[in-house]
Scaffold this active site. Structure first.
Site, PDB file in Angstrom:
ATOM      1  CG  ASP A  76      -1.229  -1.121   1.474  1.00 50.24           C
ATOM      2  OD1 ASP A  76      -1.510  -2.019   0.941  1.00 50.24           O
ATOM      3  OD2 ASP A  76      -2.514  -0.846   2.359  1.00 50.24           O
TER       4      ASP A  76
ATOM      5  CD  GLN B 119       2.335  -1.246   5.206  1.00 46.68           C
ATOM      6  OE1 GLN B 119       2.061  -3.087   5.608  1.00 46.68           O
ATOM      7  NE2 GLN B 119       2.508  -0.584   5.803  1.00 46.68           N
TER       8      GLN B 119
ATOM      9  CG  PHE C 234      -0.106  -3.451   9.245  1.00 46.40           C
ATOM     10  CD1 PHE C 234       1.450  -3.783   9.033  1.00 46.40           C
ATOM     11  CD2 PHE C 234      -1.278  -4.380   9.426  1.00 46.40           C
ATOM     12  CE1 PHE C 234       1.266  -5.782   9.223  1.00 46.40           C
ATOM     13  CE2 PHE C 234      -1.199  -5.121   9.559  1.00 46.40           C
ATOM     14  CZ  PHE C 234       0.219  -6.081   9.320  1.00 46.40           C
TER      15      PHE C 234
ATOM     16  CD  GLU D 262      -6.838  -5.073   3.836  1.00 41.13           C
ATOM     17  OE1 GLU D 262      -6.527  -6.032   5.401  1.00 41.13           O
ATOM     18  OE2 GLU D 262      -6.467  -5.388   3.127  1.00 41.13           O
TER      19      GLU D 262
END
Ligand code: FRU
Length: 521
Positions: A58, A74, A114, A240
């Site tokens: 991401d 990420q 994250f 998400e």
């Protein structure tokens, strides 16, 4: 007599109806081989962001500050598959050319880093900076692998970090986490914005099957203010990477709020995808009257995308991860894995009483396109036209048409092909990559035909624009009203584009152009 009629038919086919033959036209060859060896591996995207090496997923922390667009992502620096997550970092002055920076955030005792966002805390509400030097604040999820292993459900919490040197170095807040977990397994991906009417920071977070909204005056203390979505939208998988922002509806004074939610699995063509809701937000919670599920992009390869914070002119600029969790870790690249979409501008339009969030490459992107001259193609009923162009692997293909039934085929010398077609009287657009090249590295990659309903395509002329970059294609129909993004791994580059008219009448493909796109590396 019989002999004569056979000859007549043959003669007619060859002389009178020459258009029934497949016409192949050679375009000036535009071989795009790079003289510079940097970023020249097989399948290496030439005008998309990809990490120099190793695993990326991401986009994170997208914020503009002092002339710099930051792109964090990420990142696992030790392997080309997913692992302990860090935030990788790159910067750009024009959103097109990128400079790699050192890893910005490393995992620590609270867990992996994250996805999340970053904001410019202009009034120094957090106290991390000074009025003269306001901080950038990153808000991200901690994922504690030990807790996960133990089978707890509290292993994802939210943390913050700040930078006083425009993103070059980061300090984690000593009292992390700023939001703990009361027992929600999937509790992550904070996206923060400043909400002017309530003079509060608002965080949108996902909690399994819904979004939650928190507010704060200092980015440290957060209060839950509302939630949305348990009974709305697609629920084939976990929610998400949310995003929440306001947009003006084109050609009106109306303003609406847009909520993006990525979902995995449960996308319309399998695996990961990003849905959106158009509605209202009062500073506490989001509501919508939208009935249908809507998708930012109908292709399989645009996930976890969000928009820039603090972008000039308050434009909403989106970047997505050009992959899909179904097969992201198995794609046939060796040094690095995956790329981002080109940056796209969001616009909100009302078409036949329905809101559409369109996304279309940012105008800055035109700077790397060397525009070719255009021609108006007329293709006879049930006829094909093949255009050879050795630069097709790194090109923009663009035309205007009112055609409702046609096929476009990109192919190579090995007979591998990508099929794109408008069907159903202009109500459906299909993408078939089953014979596009390497497909068997994972069972779902080449399977099935990807379908995009295009119910509100204009009856009159609309634009088809495609960006092809060695291992991907992005297709924008009617200026981004309908979009498809897909990865491709042909064994040899595609060098032919065949247009097939499937209608009973001649079709026009006007202002048709294949233009070279420069490498950004
Ligand atoms: C989306 C996602 C996020 C998470 C991150 C982990 O692709 O699963 O929800 O924060 O990736 O790398």
């Amino acid at each position: 007599m019989k002999f004569c009629s056979v000859w007549f038919i043959l003669f007619s086919l060859v002389i009178i109806f020459p258009s029934c033959r497949d016409k192949t036209e050679k375009q000036p060859s535009e071989i795009t081989e790079k003289s510079n060896p940097y970023y020249s591996e097989d399948y290496r995207p030439q005008f998309h962001f990809s990490p120099e090496k190793m695993w990326m997923n991401d986009p994170n922390g997208m914020v503009y500050n002092e002339g710099v667009y930051h792109l964090f992502y990420q990142y696992y620096p030790d392997s080309i598959v997913w692992g302990p997550m860090h935030w990788g970092h790159a910067i750009s002055k024009d959103l097109i050319h990128w400079q790699h920076k050192p890893v910005a955030l490393y995992p620590d005792e609270l867990g992996y880093i994250f996805s999340g966002s970053a904001v410019l805390d202009e009034s120094n509400s957090s106290g991390f900076g000074t009025d003269e030097n306001p901080p950038l604040v990153a808000i991200y999820t901690y994922h504690d692998p030990k807790g996960e292993k133990r089978g707890d459900s509290t292993f994802q919490t939210q943390g913050i970090a700040y930078s006083l040197d425009n993103g070059d170095s980061w300090t984690k807040y000593e009292n992390n986490p700023v939001i703990g977990n009361e027992g929600v397994r999937d509790f992550r991906d904070p996206k923060v914005m400043w909400h002017e009417p309530t003079q509060r920071w608002v965080m949108t977070l996902v909690a399994g099957d819904h979004a939650q909204f928190y507010s704060s005056t200092d980015l440290k203390e957060w209060q839950l203010s509302g939630e949305f979505g348990k009974e709305k939208g697609a629920h084939g998988g976990v929610w998400e990477c949310p995003d929440l922002f306001k947009l003006k509806v084109a050609d009106s004074d109306e303003e609406k709020w847009v909520l993006l939610i990525s979902i995995n699995p449960g996308a319309p063509n399998g695996g990961s995808g990003t849905q959106y809701f158009v509605g209202d937000f009062d500073g506490s919670t989001f509501v919508t009257e939208q009935k249908a599920n809507r998708w930012v992009d109908w292709g399989t390869d645009n996930y976890a995308g969000v928009t820039y914070s603090n972008a000039p002119n308050d434009e909403k600029i989106f970047i997505g991860w050009m992959s899909n969790w179904l097969y992201a870790q198995a794609t046939p690249t060796e040094k690095w894995r995956s790329a981002m979409t080109v940056p796209r501008k969001f616009d909100l339009k009302k078409v036949n009483g329905e809101y559409y969030l369109s996304n279309y490459p940012v105008r800055q992107f035109n700077e790397v396109i060397t525009k070719s001259s255009s021609e108006n193609l007329v293709i006879g009923a049930h006829t094909t036209r093949t255009i050879e162009n050795r630069g097709l692997q790194q090109a923009e293909v663009i035309f205007n048409t009112d055609a409702k039934t046609f096929q476009l085929k990109l192919s190579n010398e090995l007979g591998q092909e990508l099929l794109l077609s408008m069907r159903g009287g202009g109500k459906q657009f299909l993408l078939n990559r089953s014979n596009s090249g390497k497909v068997d590295f994972q069972k779902d990659f080449g399977e099935g035909v990807q379908i995009m309903p295009v119910p509100n395509l204009p009856d009159e002329v609309y634009e088809v624009r495609m960006l092809i970059d060695r291992s991907s294609i992005e297709i924008f129909i009617n200026k981004g009203q309908y979009v498809m993004t897909a990865q491709l791994f042909p064994n040899e580059v595609y060098t032919k584009l065949t247009i097939e008219n499937l209608e009973d009448e001649a079709l026009n493909f006007n202002n048709f152009k294949i233009s070279k796109i420069e490498s950004i590396w």
